[in-house]
Design a protein around this motif. Structure first.
Motif, PDB file in Angstrom:
ATOM      1  N   ASP A  76       0.840  -1.211   0.000  1.00 44.93           N
ATOM      2  CA  ASP A  76       0.000   0.000   0.000  1.00 44.93           C
ATOM      3  C   ASP A  76       0.868   1.253   0.000  1.00 44.93           C
ATOM      4  O   ASP A  76       0.554   2.235  -0.687  1.00 44.93           O
ATOM      5  N   LEU A  77       1.931   1.224   0.783  1.00 44.81           N
ATOM      6  CA  LEU A  77       2.846   2.368   0.835  1.00 44.81           C
ATOM      7  C   LEU A  77       3.475   2.623  -0.530  1.00 44.81           C
ATOM      8  O   LEU A  77       3.534   3.777  -0.995  1.00 44.81           O
ATOM      9  N   SER A  78       3.918   1.567  -1.198  1.00 39.75           N
ATOM     10  CA  SER A  78       4.571   1.710  -2.500  1.00 39.75           C
ATOM     11  C   SER A  78       3.600   2.285  -3.530  1.00 39.75           C
ATOM     12  O   SER A  78       3.949   3.206  -4.284  1.00 39.75           O
ATOM     13  N   ARG A  79       2.388   1.752  -3.586  1.00 37.14           N
ATOM     14  CA  ARG A  79       1.406   2.236  -4.558  1.00 37.14           C
ATOM     15  C   ARG A  79       1.018   3.688  -4.284  1.00 37.14           C
ATOM     16  O   ARG A  79       0.867   4.490  -5.217  1.00 37.14           O
ATOM     17  N   THR A  91      11.098   5.981  -1.842  1.00 38.85           N
ATOM     18  CA  THR A  91      10.172   4.984  -1.308  1.00 38.85           C
ATOM     19  C   THR A  91      10.906   3.868  -0.580  1.00 38.85           C
ATOM     20  O   THR A  91      10.559   3.493   0.537  1.00 38.85           O
ATOM     21  N   ALA A  92      11.946   3.321  -1.217  1.00 40.23           N
ATOM     22  CA  ALA A  92      12.701   2.233  -0.592  1.00 40.23           C
ATOM     23  C   ALA A  92      13.460   2.703   0.639  1.00 40.23           C
ATOM     24  O   ALA A  92      13.606   1.957   1.617  1.00 40.23           O
ATOM     25  N   ASN A  93      13.933   3.943   0.622  1.00 37.74           N
ATOM     26  CA  ASN A  93      14.705   4.461   1.753  1.00 37.74           C
ATOM     27  C   ASN A  93      13.873   4.593   3.015  1.00 37.74           C
ATOM     28  O   ASN A  93      14.422   4.644   4.123  1.00 37.74           O
ATOM     29  N   PHE A 131      11.363  -5.666  -1.751  1.00 39.44           N
ATOM     30  CA  PHE A 131       9.950  -5.908  -2.050  1.00 39.44           C
ATOM     31  C   PHE A 131       9.222  -4.590  -2.286  1.00 39.44           C
ATOM     32  O   PHE A 131       8.413  -4.462  -3.223  1.00 39.44           O
ATOM     33  N   THR A 132       9.530  -3.595  -1.472  1.00 44.59           N
ATOM     34  CA  THR A 132       8.921  -2.275  -1.634  1.00 44.59           C
ATOM     35  C   THR A 132       9.299  -1.664  -2.969  1.00 44.59           C
ATOM     36  O   THR A 132       8.456  -1.088  -3.671  1.00 44.59           O
ATOM     37  N   PHE A 133      10.562  -1.786  -3.349  1.00 43.69           N
ATOM     38  CA  PHE A 133      11.039  -1.245  -4.616  1.00 43.69           C
ATOM     39  C   PHE A 133      10.339  -1.916  -5.789  1.00 43.69           C
ATOM     40  O   PHE A 133       9.887  -1.251  -6.734  1.00 43.69           O
ATOM     41  N   GLU A 134      10.240  -3.240  -5.743  1.00 44.79           N
ATOM     42  CA  GLU A 134       9.601  -3.982  -6.831  1.00 44.79           C
ATOM     43  C   GLU A 134       8.112  -3.637  -6.937  1.00 44.79           C
ATOM     44  O   GLU A 134       7.578  -3.490  -8.047  1.00 44.79           O
TER      45      GLU A 134
END
Length: 289
Positions: A76-79, A91-93, A131-134
């Motif tokens: 959800d955070l990534s989207r 985002t990944a950081n 996983f967040t990056f992908e």
């Protein structure tokens, strides 16, 4: 067994530190994430649920090893951040920043168990960061794809020029995907308006090659199957030269140099007669049967 015992001891110690220093870790994590994002960790309302992620992470470290809640929160955070315009690194950081916050408490503890536990914990955070990056990349690709479809729709309008006459003014390159959109929108408009004539204007098409010609012919055939006759307009001298050079045959399809000429042709086919009056005015008279 000699390798497992230190790892288990380190894991237990880092879990204890995560519980004992939760408030400190969360505050430090927020500061680090903000610094890594240029101070924009919450810009655009894309607030990071640090507390929820932290609790889900702690649960995933337990005996059940259930990381579904954590991955759901990270997805959800990534989207959300992809839609808000954050970069993949920003985002990944957010996730990677947790390592620094936890390292500070492990270093302050100073025990060998805490440092070994941090190495184990660091690998877990790295996996979640990737996983967040992908997930961000997949969400961004989806956004770009949706935007491309929307632009394709906007760049392919079908307009009603006259009673029984519709037109498709094309601008840009005509490829297979766009041809499909043109066909669908044109056929839908023919059904909705009951039109018997369609004008496909290619004035804005930079070049016509064999592939583009084939796409145009498919569109014309599709319209004919719906009972509408097509006129192709916008045949500029350069395009006419190219068509002749390539040996492209349009068969019995009517072609005109301009949209105005095509409209006039379609009107005549519809039974509308143009009569020039005084003062170079043009009046229109419909023939009666």
């Amino acid at each position: 067994m000699t390798l497992t015992v230190p790892v288990d001891a380190g894991r237990r110690r880092i879990e204890e530190l995560l519980e004992q220093h939760e408030g400190q870790v969360l505050r430090r994590w927020f500061e680090i994430a903000g610094a890594m994002s240029g101070g924009h960790v919450d810009r655009g309302g894309a607030a990071v649920p640090f507390g929820e992620i932290y609790q889900a992470l702690r649960r995933s470290l337990g005996d059940s090893h259930d990381g579904s809640d954590l991955r759901g929160l990270l997805a959800d955070l990534s989207r959300s951040r992809a839609r808000q315009g954050f970069t993949p690194s920003e985002t990944a950081n957010v996730v990677f920043g947790l390592k620094e916050a936890v390292y500070e408490i492990a270093e302050a503890d100073g025990s060998p168990e805490a440092l070994r536990g941090f190495v184990w914990f660091s690998r877990i955070v790295d996996d979640h960061g990737l996983f967040t990056f992908e997930t961000y990349a997949a969400a961004r690709e989806r956004i770009i794809s949706d935007q491309a479809e929307q632009l394709l729709e906007l760049s392919t309008p079908v307009v009603k020029l006259w009673e029984g006459i519709v037109a498709v003014p094309l601008i840009g390159t005509l490829d297979s995907a766009r041809t499909q959109v043109v066909m669908e929108k044109l056929l839908q408009m023919l059904v909705e308006t009951g039109s018997e004539h369609a004008v496909i204007d290619i004035t804005g098409v930079p070049a016509v090659d064999t592939q583009v010609a084939q796409h145009l012919l498919k569109t014309v055939v599709a319209a004919r199957l719906m009972g509408a006759e097509c006129v192709i307009s916008g045949i500029r001298p350069q395009i006419a030269h190219t068509i002749v050079t390539l040996g492209i045959e349009f068969g019995d399809i009517v072609t005109k140099a301009s949209l105005a000429d095509a409209l006039a042709h379609a009107l005549r086919q519809s039974g509308v007669e143009f009569v020039k009056g005084r003062g170079r005015r043009v009046t229109v008279r419909t023939e009666e049967n």
